[in-house]
Design a protein around this motif. Structure first.
Motif, mmCIF file in Angstrom:
data_model
loop_
_atom_site.group_PDB
_atom_site.id
_atom_site.type_symbol
_atom_site.label_atom_id
_atom_site.label_comp_id
_atom_site.label_asym_id
_atom_site.label_seq_id
_atom_site.Cartn_x
_atom_site.Cartn_y
_atom_site.Cartn_z
ATOM 1 N N GLU A 66 -0.347 2.424 -8.439
ATOM 2 C CA GLU A 66 -0.064 1.128 -7.822
ATOM 3 C C GLU A 66 1.343 1.015 -7.225
ATOM 4 O OE1 GLU A 66 -3.070 -2.116 -9.534
ATOM 5 O OE2 GLU A 66 -1.305 -1.841 -10.788
ATOM 6 N N THR A 67 1.870 2.132 -6.734
ATOM 7 C CA THR A 67 3.153 2.046 -6.048
ATOM 8 C C THR A 67 3.001 1.478 -4.640
ATOM 9 O OG1 THR A 67 2.897 4.370 -5.440
ATOM 10 C CG2 THR A 67 4.275 3.881 -7.359
ATOM 11 N N ASP A 68 1.837 1.612 -4.033
ATOM 12 C CA ASP A 68 1.643 1.095 -2.676
ATOM 13 C C ASP A 68 1.829 -0.423 -2.609
ATOM 14 O OD1 ASP A 68 1.175 3.566 -1.668
ATOM 15 O OD2 ASP A 68 -0.985 3.348 -1.414
ATOM 16 N N LEU A 69 1.429 -1.130 -3.670
ATOM 17 C CA LEU A 69 1.547 -2.588 -3.614
ATOM 18 C C LEU A 69 3.000 -3.057 -3.635
ATOM 19 C CD1 LEU A 69 2.292 -3.916 -6.644
ATOM 20 C CD2 LEU A 69 -0.046 -3.241 -7.119
ATOM 21 N N LEU A 70 3.928 -2.134 -3.940
ATOM 22 C CA LEU A 70 5.348 -2.483 -3.982
ATOM 23 C C LEU A 70 6.035 -2.313 -2.630
ATOM 24 C CD1 LEU A 70 6.352 -0.932 -7.427
ATOM 25 C CD2 LEU A 70 5.492 -3.214 -6.912
ATOM 26 N N GLU A 71 5.308 -1.828 -1.628
ATOM 27 C CA GLU A 71 5.895 -1.742 -0.287
ATOM 28 C C GLU A 71 6.332 -3.145 0.167
ATOM 29 O OE1 GLU A 71 6.525 0.687 1.956
ATOM 30 O OE2 GLU A 71 6.097 2.145 0.383
ATOM 31 N N PRO A 72 7.518 -3.262 0.729
ATOM 32 C CA PRO A 72 8.044 -4.593 1.084
ATOM 33 C C PRO A 72 7.143 -5.408 2.001
ATOM 34 C CG PRO A 72 9.804 -2.961 1.171
ATOM 35 C CD PRO A 72 8.523 -2.204 0.959
ATOM 36 N N THR A 73 6.340 -4.744 2.839
ATOM 37 C CA THR A 73 5.489 -5.470 3.777
ATOM 38 C C THR A 73 4.126 -5.832 3.193
ATOM 39 O OG1 THR A 73 4.660 -3.388 4.686
ATOM 40 C CG2 THR A 73 6.577 -4.390 5.764
ATOM 41 N N HIS A 74 3.845 -5.405 1.962
ATOM 42 C CA HIS A 74 2.541 -5.662 1.373
ATOM 43 C C HIS A 74 2.523 -7.000 0.641
ATOM 44 C CE1 HIS A 74 1.204 -1.160 1.505
ATOM 45 N NE2 HIS A 74 1.582 -1.647 2.676
ATOM 46 N N LEU A 75 1.324 -7.483 0.330
ATOM 47 C CA LEU A 75 1.115 -8.859 -0.100
ATOM 48 C C LEU A 75 1.780 -9.226 -1.423
ATOM 49 C CD1 LEU A 75 -0.354 -11.601 0.280
ATOM 50 C CD2 LEU A 75 -2.310 -10.579 -0.929
ATOM 51 N N ILE A 76 1.606 -8.399 -2.431
ATOM 52 C CA ILE A 76 2.031 -8.753 -3.787
ATOM 53 C C ILE A 76 3.556 -8.845 -3.877
ATOM 54 C CG2 ILE A 76 2.045 -7.998 -6.189
ATOM 55 C CD1 ILE A 76 -0.651 -9.035 -5.184
ATOM 56 N N GLU A 77 4.051 -9.933 -4.456
ATOM 57 C CA GLU A 77 5.496 -10.141 -4.611
ATOM 58 C C GLU A 77 6.000 -9.724 -5.985
ATOM 59 O OE1 GLU A 77 8.029 -11.195 -2.635
ATOM 60 O OE2 GLU A 77 6.675 -11.017 -0.938
ATOM 61 N N LYS A 78 5.188 -9.968 -7.036
ATOM 62 C CA LYS A 78 5.676 -9.749 -8.397
ATOM 63 C C LYS A 78 4.690 -8.921 -9.205
ATOM 64 C CE LYS A 78 8.407 -14.016 -8.726
ATOM 65 N NZ LYS A 78 8.675 -15.236 -9.517
ATOM 66 N N VAL A 79 5.239 -8.181 -10.171
ATOM 67 C CA VAL A 79 4.422 -7.453 -11.138
ATOM 68 C C VAL A 79 4.798 -7.922 -12.537
ATOM 69 C CG1 VAL A 79 4.298 -5.465 -9.594
ATOM 70 C CG2 VAL A 79 6.026 -5.511 -11.406
ATOM 71 N N HIS A 80 4.045 -7.466 -13.538
ATOM 72 C CA HIS A 80 4.217 -7.981 -14.894
ATOM 73 C C HIS A 80 4.638 -6.911 -15.899
ATOM 74 C CE1 HIS A 80 1.378 -10.504 -12.624
ATOM 75 N NE2 HIS A 80 2.135 -11.469 -13.121
ATOM 76 N N ALA A 81 4.531 -5.642 -15.511
ATOM 77 C CA ALA A 81 4.963 -4.557 -16.390
ATOM 78 C C ALA A 81 5.031 -3.272 -15.592
ATOM 79 C CB ALA A 81 4.002 -4.390 -17.566
ATOM 80 N N ILE A 82 5.813 -2.342 -16.127
ATOM 81 C CA ILE A 82 5.859 -0.968 -15.628
ATOM 82 C C ILE A 82 5.582 -0.063 -16.817
ATOM 83 C CG2 ILE A 82 7.247 0.846 -14.565
ATOM 84 C CD1 ILE A 82 6.781 -1.458 -12.653
ATOM 85 N N VAL A 83 4.706 0.909 -16.637
ATOM 86 C CA VAL A 83 4.417 1.871 -17.691
ATOM 87 C C VAL A 83 4.992 3.230 -17.310
ATOM 88 C CG1 VAL A 83 2.580 3.178 -18.847
ATOM 89 C CG2 VAL A 83 2.364 0.709 -18.560
ATOM 90 N N LEU A 84 5.693 3.844 -18.247
ATOM 91 C CA LEU A 84 6.190 5.210 -18.127
ATOM 92 C C LEU A 84 5.496 6.020 -19.214
ATOM 93 C CD1 LEU A 84 10.024 4.401 -17.913
ATOM 94 C CD2 LEU A 84 8.388 4.547 -16.013
ATOM 95 N N ALA A 85 4.966 7.178 -18.877
ATOM 96 C CA ALA A 85 4.187 7.918 -19.867
ATOM 97 C C ALA A 85 4.328 9.415 -19.696
ATOM 98 C CB ALA A 85 2.704 7.537 -19.780
ATOM 99 N N GLY A 86 4.116 10.133 -20.800
ATOM 100 C CA GLY A 86 3.937 11.568 -20.754
ATOM 101 C C GLY A 86 2.496 11.875 -20.393
ATOM 102 N N GLY A 87 2.118 13.145 -20.499
ATOM 103 C CA GLY A 87 0.724 13.509 -20.290
ATOM 104 C C GLY A 87 0.332 13.831 -18.880
ATOM 105 N N SER A 88 1.301 13.889 -17.957
ATOM 106 C CA SER A 88 1.013 14.130 -16.544
ATOM 107 C C SER A 88 0.000 13.099 -16.061
ATOM 108 C CB SER A 88 0.530 15.573 -16.341
ATOM 109 O OG SER A 88 0.466 15.893 -14.967
ATOM 110 N N ALA A 89 -0.881 13.460 -15.129
ATOM 111 C CA ALA A 89 -1.778 12.478 -14.522
ATOM 112 C C ALA A 89 -2.688 11.808 -15.539
ATOM 113 C CB ALA A 89 -2.615 13.147 -13.428
#
Length: 344
Positions: A66-89
């Motif tokens: 979901e990095t695409d939704l963070l593009e400045p020209t895209h609709l969504i303004e805010k998110v509610h969490a970021i997840v960082l994880a091991g395990g590769s994909a």
């Protein structure tokens, strides 16, 4: 010249005091989940009320959601969490669990007639060469990390997304060291900027304050820090390594009120902190990715100030990630010493 300080036996790692934490930013919470069956885990950075978000991906081998939704020209303004994880994909599944927990708590973007939709971008690092690769963070791990989140200072070192992290792999895993999670914050101009970094770098981690390598590639006998930059400049050839088997990921948060475009630029500037503290960085074998979250509770002092604070917080958090890590010995006999063993 390579550093010649012999290792010492630490009783515990001791990162510098008074570095602050990402949770110093009002509205930000952090939760870890660490898998005791294998060194791996995930970390969730929450903004329950929503935060303007941005992202900048610099490494050439990223694993993201979901990095695409963070593009400045895209609709969504805010998110509610970021997840960082091991395990590769495979570790991206942790974001689904975090989203489920947030939905149960009534956190998310309101969808009329449906409910609330939590928006949870994510990034992963590759830790599958340490322990049993069949064990990796899943949706249940993301759920637990989200449930454990609080505004208290988060644990650092060999926890959460940094549990299986390693650094200094240019000349093979046998000469690598333990990575981890670190956090720091800086306050100036009436605002706070904090960072949380899961450091699993291909290269060395360097303390910008001293210019000394804090953790990274060791000499062939394993007793000293080699200094990867100088070794490469001397013509030493890196060992073959599985592509993408590294990556440093993290979140930068601020209480300043900024736009989505400014959040993107802040993520870009925050990578300067990685460039100061990791060498080499942003390689073809790394998927280095930084997110930004802005809770908007304070007036912005301007992007120059915010960018300076962000890069500083990231650099400090990266160094803390290795200094707080603990030595790991795997069941297969691989020994990954921590930075404290080589501290002067």
């Amino acid at each position: 010249m390579p550093q010649s300080t012999p290792p010492r036996r630490p009783s515990a790692s001791r990162p510098p005091r008074h570095a602050g934490a990402i949770t110093d930013v009002a509205g930000i919470e952090v939760g870890h989940d660490t898998d005791a069956r294998r060194p791996t885990g995930c970390t969730v950075v929450l903004a329950r009320d929503g935060a303007v978000a941005g992202v900048d991906v610099r490494g050439a081998a990223p694993g993201t959601r979901e990095t695409d939704l963070l593009e400045p020209t895209h609709l969504i303004e805010k998110v509610h969490a970021i997840v960082l994880a091991g395990g590769s994909a495979w570790g991206l599944d942790a974001a689904s669990g975090a989203a489920r927990r947030l939905e149960e708590e009534g956190v998310g973007m309101p969808i009329p007639g449906v409910g609330r939709l939590p928006l949870v971008p994510a990034a992963v690092l590759f830790d599958l060469l340490v322990g049993d690769a069949r064990i990796r963070p899943d949706a249940a791990a993301g759920y637990r990390a989200c449930a454990a989140a609080s505004a208290r200072r988060p644990a650092e070192g060999s926890v959460g997304a940094g549990t299986g992290a390693t650094v200094g792999k240019l000349f093979g895993m046998a000469r690598a060291m333990k990575g981890g999670v670190g956090t720091a914050s800086v306050t100036a101009g009436g605002v706070t900027v904090g960072a949380l970094i899961a450091c699993n770098a291909f290269g060395d981690v360097v303390d910008p304050q001293t210019g000394r390598v804090a953790a990274g590639v060791r000499t062939a006998d394993g007793r000293r820090l080699l200094d990867a930059r100088r070794a490469l400049l001397r013509g030493m050839v890196p060992a073959p390594l599985l592509a993408g088997a590294n990556t440093t990921i993290g979140v930068v948060a601020t209480d300043a009120a900024i736009t989505k475009a400014q959040a993107h630029r802040l993520a870009v500037a925050a990578h300067d902190g990685l460039a100061r503290s990791i060498n080499p960085v942003h390689t073809m074998s790394d998927g280095d990715t930084l997110f930004t979250l802005a809770t908007g509770r304070a007036a912005s002092p301007g992007m120059l100030v915010l960018s300076t604070l962000a890069a500083e917080a990231v650099a400090r958090a990266t160094v803390r990630a290795v200094r707080a890590a603990q030595t790991l010995v795997t069941a297969e006999g691989l020994r990954l010493p921590c930075a404290a063993e080589f501290a002067p």
